[in-house]
Design an enzyme around this catalytic site. Structure first.
Site, PDB file in Angstrom:
ATOM      1  N   HIS A   1      20.672  10.335  52.415  1.00  0.00           N
ATOM      2  CA  HIS A   1      19.770  11.240  53.151  1.00  0.00           C
ATOM      3  C   HIS A   1      18.505  10.445  53.493  1.00  0.00           C
ATOM      4  O   HIS A   1      18.581   9.432  54.198  1.00  0.00           O
ATOM      5  CB  HIS A   1      19.524  12.480  52.282  1.00  0.00           C
ATOM      6  CG  HIS A   1      18.826  13.627  52.953  1.00  0.00           C
ATOM      7  ND1 HIS A   1      18.553  13.681  54.296  1.00  0.00           N
ATOM      8  CD2 HIS A   1      18.337  14.799  52.440  1.00  0.00           C
ATOM      9  CE1 HIS A   1      17.940  14.822  54.591  1.00  0.00           C
ATOM     10  NE2 HIS A   1      17.783  15.521  53.470  1.00  0.00           N
TER      11      HIS A   1
ATOM     12  N   HIS B   1      26.466  10.546  61.165  1.00  0.00           N
ATOM     13  CA  HIS B   1      25.770  11.812  60.956  1.00  0.00           C
ATOM     14  C   HIS B   1      26.776  12.932  60.771  1.00  0.00           C
ATOM     15  O   HIS B   1      27.843  12.910  61.383  1.00  0.00           O
ATOM     16  CB  HIS B   1      24.856  12.141  62.150  1.00  0.00           C
ATOM     17  CG  HIS B   1      23.788  13.107  61.780  1.00  0.00           C
ATOM     18  ND1 HIS B   1      23.974  14.468  61.827  1.00  0.00           N
ATOM     19  CD2 HIS B   1      22.531  12.913  61.310  1.00  0.00           C
ATOM     20  CE1 HIS B   1      22.873  15.061  61.412  1.00  0.00           C
ATOM     21  NE2 HIS B   1      21.984  14.144  61.090  1.00  0.00           N
TER      22      HIS B   1
ATOM     23  N   ASP C   1      17.067   7.506  60.962  1.00  0.00           N
ATOM     24  CA  ASP C   1      16.479   6.572  59.996  1.00  0.00           C
ATOM     25  C   ASP C   1      16.536   5.110  60.419  1.00  0.00           C
ATOM     26  O   ASP C   1      15.772   4.294  59.909  1.00  0.00           O
ATOM     27  CB  ASP C   1      17.183   6.721  58.636  1.00  0.00           C
ATOM     28  CG  ASP C   1      16.851   8.058  58.005  1.00  0.00           C
ATOM     29  OD1 ASP C   1      15.666   8.409  58.002  1.00  0.00           O
ATOM     30  OD2 ASP C   1      17.776   8.751  57.553  1.00  0.00           O
TER      31      ASP C   1
HETATM   32  C1  LIG Z   1      25.277  10.653  57.147  1.00  0.00           C
HETATM   33  C2  LIG Z   1      26.578  10.612  56.379  1.00  0.00           C
HETATM   34  C3  LIG Z   1      26.294  10.878  54.904  1.00  0.00           C
HETATM   35  C4  LIG Z   1      27.476  11.711  56.946  1.00  0.00           C
HETATM   36  O1  LIG Z   1      28.542  11.805  56.082  1.00  0.00           O
HETATM   37  P1  LIG Z   1      29.862  12.671  56.355  1.00  0.00           P
HETATM   38  O2  LIG Z   1      29.647  13.679  57.408  1.00  0.00           O
HETATM   39  O3  LIG Z   1      30.288  13.155  55.029  1.00  0.00           O
HETATM   40  O4  LIG Z   1      30.846  11.647  56.957  1.00  0.00           O
HETATM   41  P2  LIG Z   1      31.750  10.658  56.125  1.00  0.00           P
HETATM   42  O5  LIG Z   1      30.920   9.926  55.119  1.00  0.00           O
HETATM   43  O6  LIG Z   1      32.909  11.437  55.610  1.00  0.00           O
HETATM   44  O7  LIG Z   1      32.192   9.660  57.258  1.00  0.00           O
HETATM   45  C5  LIG Z   1      33.261   9.898  58.170  1.00  0.00           C
HETATM   46  C6  LIG Z   1      33.909   8.551  58.493  1.00  0.00           C
HETATM   47  O8  LIG Z   1      32.941   7.699  59.113  1.00  0.00           O
HETATM   48  C7  LIG Z   1      32.669   6.563  58.287  1.00  0.00           C
HETATM   49  N1  LIG Z   1      31.231   6.378  58.222  1.00  0.00           N
HETATM   50  C8  LIG Z   1      30.288   7.343  58.311  1.00  0.00           C
HETATM   51  N2  LIG Z   1      29.087   6.797  58.231  1.00  0.00           N
HETATM   52  C9  LIG Z   1      29.260   5.483  58.084  1.00  0.00           C
HETATM   53  C10 LIG Z   1      28.380   4.402  57.944  1.00  0.00           C
HETATM   54  N3  LIG Z   1      27.078   4.603  57.924  1.00  0.00           N
HETATM   55  N4  LIG Z   1      28.879   3.178  57.795  1.00  0.00           N
HETATM   56  C11 LIG Z   1      30.201   2.981  57.821  1.00  0.00           C
HETATM   57  N5  LIG Z   1      31.096   3.960  57.960  1.00  0.00           N
HETATM   58  C12 LIG Z   1      30.631   5.200  58.083  1.00  0.00           C
HETATM   59  C13 LIG Z   1      33.186   6.928  56.909  1.00  0.00           C
HETATM   60  O9  LIG Z   1      33.540   5.810  56.151  1.00  0.00           O
HETATM   61  C14 LIG Z   1      34.361   7.795  57.272  1.00  0.00           C
HETATM   62  O10 LIG Z   1      35.415   6.963  57.678  1.00  0.00           O
HETATM   63  P3  LIG Z   1      36.936   7.307  57.310  1.00  0.00           P
HETATM   64  O11 LIG Z   1      37.189   8.617  57.982  1.00  0.00           O
HETATM   65  O12 LIG Z   1      37.679   6.163  57.873  1.00  0.00           O
HETATM   66  O13 LIG Z   1      36.966   7.414  55.811  1.00  0.00           O
HETATM   67  C15 LIG Z   1      27.287   9.246  56.555  1.00  0.00           C
HETATM   68  O14 LIG Z   1      27.443   8.974  57.928  1.00  0.00           O
HETATM   69  C16 LIG Z   1      26.538   8.130  55.871  1.00  0.00           C
HETATM   70  O15 LIG Z   1      26.713   7.923  54.672  1.00  0.00           O
HETATM   71  N6  LIG Z   1      25.662   7.388  56.609  1.00  0.00           N
HETATM   72  C17 LIG Z   1      24.857   6.340  56.018  1.00  0.00           C
HETATM   73  C18 LIG Z   1      23.633   6.942  55.345  1.00  0.00           C
HETATM   74  C19 LIG Z   1      22.640   7.436  56.334  1.00  0.00           C
HETATM   75  O16 LIG Z   1      22.308   6.770  57.298  1.00  0.00           O
HETATM   76  N7  LIG Z   1      22.105   8.635  56.044  1.00  0.00           N
HETATM   77  C20 LIG Z   1      21.076   9.243  56.873  1.00  0.00           C
HETATM   78  C21 LIG Z   1      21.643  10.424  57.580  1.00  0.00           C
HETATM   79  S1  LIG Z   1      20.478  11.075  58.747  1.00  0.00           S
END
Ligand SMILES: CC(C)(COP(=O)(O)OP(=O)(O)OC[C@H]1O[C@@H](n2cnc3c(N)ncnc32)[C@H](O)[C@@H]1OP(=O)(O)O)[C@@H](O)C(=O)NCCC(=O)NCCS
Length: 377
Positions: free
Chosen positions: A220, A259, A310
């Site tokens: 987050h 996201h 971010d």
């Molecule tokens: C924001 C976030 C938590 C959303 O999570 P979510 O909706 O649960 O989505 P998931 O984590 O299930 O991701 C879906 C797919 O995209 C991939 N993915 C998502 N964000 C990714 C990232 N930042 N880097 C690499 N792969 C990513 C996941 O590995 C997953 O791939 P798969 O389907 O092959 O397993 C996630 O994108 C993330 O962890 N981002 C990095 C942290 C970040 O920047 N947070 C700030 C958010 S504003």
């Protein structure tokens, strides 16, 4: 069996009139107003007024509102005394979390959830968080905190209290816009945490303390700090490919990308990218911007993922001379106004938020008295 959605994805848990996100179209609205004109022409204080009172302020209303907030900008003695007892290496986010809890304890309206008390507490919170973040930074370096200056705007005053120097108009405006962009974003994890706490009829400070706790995680608010640490590790654009390939192959996330709601560009990122570009250009050093662009292109090509709020915020804050471990507290500075708006909305029309879980364990196991259980060998 209860119907489930892992991580509550796609589940609407309450009504809100504060913010609307169209994830498919990449659009964001604060109380019906598109984020783009707000970010280009508006201010943080104006958007805060909009969230709390439902309408954009007139010039007079805004002047009065800013004056009231500025009057609340202060560092309570109890908070400074607590800071002096903390280890200098305490992380700013944990200090902020503790600060909010302490501020709740000493607030004259503690435990009063009436609309009037909530507004007073909201004002004190938004005004005090920047003072507390800047003060802790100085205390941890063995310096005296600088008193706030109610004659100047909140963003400008924060930068002045942090470094002891008056910031340029460009720097103050960039911080103000970033706070506006961080202000509100629907039922994100930290706001949801605030609303869960508020739904028990716990008070505003208790709820916002939970918000800070939820924001601190790298998935987050912690992502802006991690994004900068990643850029520092990569160093040059020609090292981006190898870095991304290694991280993705190891199954690690790239911070500042992806996201839960947006399926296209995060509209906040559009502004922060442009701000990062302009700050780089005006400083004569576009290294961080160029590097960020290469990472962004690499992620789009490899994973089809867009950057989120971010990612470019990291470069913007870097140009403002903000220490990396204050990036997430700055996110909290902006979001406190949104959290407070949600607590007020929750208290106005409350129902306890209490979902269910799918139980995956066993049932009906026979109880065996402790003296009759087999002893572990
Ligand atoms: C924001 C976030 C938590 C959303 O999570 P979510 O909706 O649960 O989505 P998931 O984590 O299930 O991701 C879906 C797919 O995209 C991939 N993915 C998502 N964000 C990714 C990232 N930042 N880097 C690499 N792969 C990513 C996941 O590995 C997953 O791939 P798969 O389907 O092959 O397993 C996630 O994108 C993330 O962890 N981002 C990095 C942290 C970040 O920047 N947070 C700030 C958010 S504003």
């Amino acid at each position: 069996m209860v119907e489930d959605s892992k991580g509550l994805a796609g589940v609407a848990v309450a009504d809100t009139a504060l913010c609307y996100i169209d994830g498919q179209a990449g659009r964001l609205f604060y109380r019906g107003y598109d984020i783009h004109p707000l970010a280009k022409q508006g201010s943080f204080a104006e958007s805060l007024y909009l969230l709390w009172y439902g309408e954009l302020p007139t010039e007079t209303e805004l002047t009065i509102f800013e004056g009231l907030l500025a009057r609340e900008r202060r560092l309570p003695d109890d908070l400074l005394a607590a800071f002096r007892t903390f280890d200098a290496d305490a992380t700013p986010m944990s200090v902020l979390r503790t600060s909010l809890s302490l501020l709740g304890q000493i607030d004259p309206d503690e435990g009063d959830n009436s609309p009037e008390a909530n507004l007073r507490k909201a004002g004190r919170l938004v005004a005090t968080v920047p003072v507390a973040v800047a003060a802790w930074h100085r205390v941890r370096q063995g310096e005296e905190p600088l008193p706030p200056d109610p004659e100047i705007g909140l963003a400008e005053d924060f930068l002045r209290m942090l470094s002891g120097e008056s910031p340029s108009d460009t720097a103050a405006a960039a911080l103000d816009t970033s706070l506006l962009l961080y202000l509100e974003h629907g039922f994100n994890a930290s706001t949801f945490a605030c609303r869960v706490v508020a739904s028990t009829l716990a008070d505003m400070h208790a709820a916002v303390t939970a918000g800070v706790a939820a924001l601190s995680g790298p998935l987050h608010g912690g992502a802006n700090e991690q994004a900068m640490r990643m850029l520092e590790q990569i160093v040059t654009p020609d090292a981006v490919d190898e870095y991304l390939e290694g991280e993705l192959a190891a199954g690690r996330k790239i911070m500042g990308f992806g996201h839960r709601v947006y399926r296209t560009e995060d509209p906040r990122a559009t502004h922060l990218r442009e701000m990062a570009r302009r700050l780089g250009e005006s400083s004569g050093d576009s290294t961080w911007y160029e590097l960020s662009r290469t990472v962004e292109e690499g992620m789009k090509a490899r994973k089809g993922l867009n950057c989120n709020v971010d990612f470019y915020c990291a470069t913007v804050y870097r140009h403002l001379g903000i220490p990396i471990d204050l990036f997430t507290p700055l996110f909290a500075m902006g979001r406190t106004g949104g959290w407070a708006a949600h607590v007020m909305e929750q208290h106005r029309d409350n129902r306890l938020i209490r979902p269910r879980a799918n139980y995956t364990g066993q049932v009906d196991r026979p109880y065996v008295r402790i003296d009759r259980r087999d002893q572990a060998t």
